[in-house]
Design a protein around this motif. Structure first.
Motif, PDB file in Angstrom:
ATOM      1  N   LEU A  31      -9.068 -30.432   0.436  1.00  0.00           N
ATOM      2  CA  LEU A  31      -9.695 -30.939   1.159  1.00  0.00           C
ATOM      3  C   LEU A  31     -10.758 -31.806   1.851  1.00  0.00           C
ATOM      4  N   ARG A  35     -13.643 -34.745   0.245  1.00  0.00           N
ATOM      5  CA  ARG A  35     -13.064 -36.132   1.145  1.00  0.00           C
ATOM      6  C   ARG A  35     -12.804 -36.990   1.114  1.00  0.00           C
ATOM      7  N   ALA A  37     -11.334 -39.009  -1.340  1.00  0.00           N
ATOM      8  CA  ALA A  37      -9.720 -39.213  -2.389  1.00  0.00           C
ATOM      9  C   ALA A  37      -8.591 -38.475  -1.295  1.00  0.00           C
ATOM     10  N   ILE A  38      -8.793 -37.713  -0.287  1.00  0.00           N
ATOM     11  CA  ILE A  38      -7.578 -36.928   0.579  1.00  0.00           C
ATOM     12  C   ILE A  38      -8.175 -37.115   1.897  1.00  0.00           C
ATOM     13  N   LEU A  39      -9.387 -35.899   2.414  1.00  0.00           N
ATOM     14  CA  LEU A  39      -9.638 -36.518   3.451  1.00  0.00           C
ATOM     15  C   LEU A  39      -9.589 -36.937   4.594  1.00  0.00           C
ATOM     16  N   LYS A  40     -10.026 -38.378   3.778  1.00  0.00           N
ATOM     17  CA  LYS A  40     -10.081 -39.887   4.965  1.00  0.00           C
ATOM     18  C   LYS A  40      -8.856 -40.444   5.005  1.00  0.00           C
ATOM     19  N   PRO A  41      -8.533 -40.305   3.657  1.00  0.00           N
ATOM     20  CA  PRO A  41      -6.872 -41.539   4.021  1.00  0.00           C
ATOM     21  C   PRO A  41      -6.323 -40.271   5.022  1.00  0.00           C
TER      22      PRO A  41
ATOM     23  N   ARG B   8       3.089 -43.666   3.912  1.00  0.00           N
ATOM     24  CA  ARG B   8       1.463 -43.324   3.665  1.00  0.00           C
ATOM     25  C   ARG B   8       1.330 -41.796   3.563  1.00  0.00           C
ATOM     26  N   VAL B  12       0.184 -38.871   0.742  1.00  0.00           N
ATOM     27  CA  VAL B  12      -1.557 -38.064   1.076  1.00  0.00           C
ATOM     28  C   VAL B  12      -1.176 -36.906   0.997  1.00  0.00           C
ATOM     29  N   LYS B  15      -0.320 -34.577  -1.581  1.00  0.00           N
ATOM     30  CA  LYS B  15      -1.448 -34.751  -2.961  1.00  0.00           C
ATOM     31  C   LYS B  15      -2.375 -33.187  -2.592  1.00  0.00           C
ATOM     32  N   LEU B  16      -1.456 -32.580  -1.564  1.00  0.00           N
ATOM     33  CA  LEU B  16      -1.786 -30.951  -1.562  1.00  0.00           C
ATOM     34  C   LEU B  16      -1.705 -29.995  -2.458  1.00  0.00           C
ATOM     35  N   MET B  46     -10.106 -31.388  11.257  1.00  0.00           N
ATOM     36  CA  MET B  46     -10.454 -32.739  10.012  1.00  0.00           C
ATOM     37  C   MET B  46     -11.879 -33.543   9.991  1.00  0.00           C
ATOM     38  N   ALA B  50     -15.005 -33.104   8.250  1.00  0.00           N
ATOM     39  CA  ALA B  50     -16.101 -33.817   7.591  1.00  0.00           C
ATOM     40  C   ALA B  50     -17.189 -34.488   7.778  1.00  0.00           C
TER      41      ALA B  50
END
Lengths: 197, 197
Positions: A31, A35, A37-41, B8, B12, B15-16, B46, B50
């Protein structure tokens, strides 16, 4: 590690089913590295779900609308009710694209050992729906486990005075299953319920 | 399914690393069911990551501060540098609580097949650090894979003109490992590097 923010993320992630401490660490790093590509989405998707998704007051499904899109879909047969344990089971049946009626999500199964009795399941709603004159069939699609069977049996008892046809999913050999690897219970059920070709 | 917000989230989550479509569905349902206990804390965790976590410009570690808390810790020996591939490896060594020097995270390994060359790794920073007069040892703690070995070999070449002692982690039998189950390479390394008791 030793960084509070990261430790906290790992700790919460490891509460998800299928993620232990080690895979939560891997997921956290993934994650942080991705950041944008995955964390924010993921944060946005979680926010959208937290704000919009609710439980359908009719059938117990999860949806952005209440009643849910299955209950309000005029192309589906509201006079057949398929009783499932959890929303995940509803999703599984929807993926199989084999059923076009409505659902009723119990929210669990009767499990005396875990202290789950009839009052903990959405049984009142099911009874109320089954008593509506136009409903013709209730399909009991609980799991083929002891608790699932017990629950189905209990519901059959509840519905005995309703003018509905109570059915259950067929037992037998899973499609693609090899006889050699199947348990005795399944083989015996498949033999008992054999049918003409 | 068919609900955009949930789809959605599943998409997402899948993808982890370690989560496929099926376990992402389970995790999504778990999140929705435990809105207060998991979904919201996860969103907060998260967000904190971030906003606060950055890459240490000295060693490549992830931390809330730059330089990171390992680089600025006066109780640690900044004159020994342990070179690791990823932050996950740094965490693993920190958990073992066996090392009290500084780190250098390469951000990967040389891998011609994947198109990863020396310019893609944090090698310039390592060279600059190793050239500082007070640094006495560089420990190459890359993986014992072909790519990890190649990277270690390449770095040894780079450091040949620096007045530092270049070392590597020992090979041998993992603690708790049974000889019967070990591969030939490990056994042969353990035999070659046997030591007096």
């Amino acid at each position: 590690m030793g960084v509070n923010e990261i430790d906290r993320l790992i700790q919460v992630l490891s509460k998800l089913p299928g993620l232990g401490p080690r895979s939560a660490r891997r997921a956290s790093l993934h994650l942080i590295k991705n950041r944008e590509a995955i964390l924010k989405p993921l944060a946005l998707a979680m926010e959208a779900v937290a704000e919009n998704i609710q439980t359908c007051s009719t059938c117990g499904n999860l949806d952005a609308a209440d009643p849910c899109s299955i209950c309000t879909n005029s192309k589906r047969d509201g006079n057949i009710i398929c009783v499932v344990e959890e929303v995940a089971d509803l999703w599984a049946l929807e993926r199989s694209a084999t059923y076009n009626g409505s659902y009723h999500v119990l929210g669990g199964v009767l499990s005396p050992l875990d202290g789950i009795g009839p009052d903990d399941l959405m049984l009142d709603g099911l009874l109320a729906r089954a008593k509506v004159g136009s409903v013709v069939e209730v399909i009991l699609a609980t799991s083929a486990t002891v608790d699932g069977k017990t629950t189905a049996h209990y519901i059959t008892g509840l519905l005995v005075n309703c003018a509905v046809n109570v059915t259950a999913l067929a037992h037998g050999i899973p499609v693609g299953g090899e006889l050699d690897y199947l348990d005795d219970g399944t083989l015996s059920a498949a033999m008992k319920e054999r049918r003409g070709i």
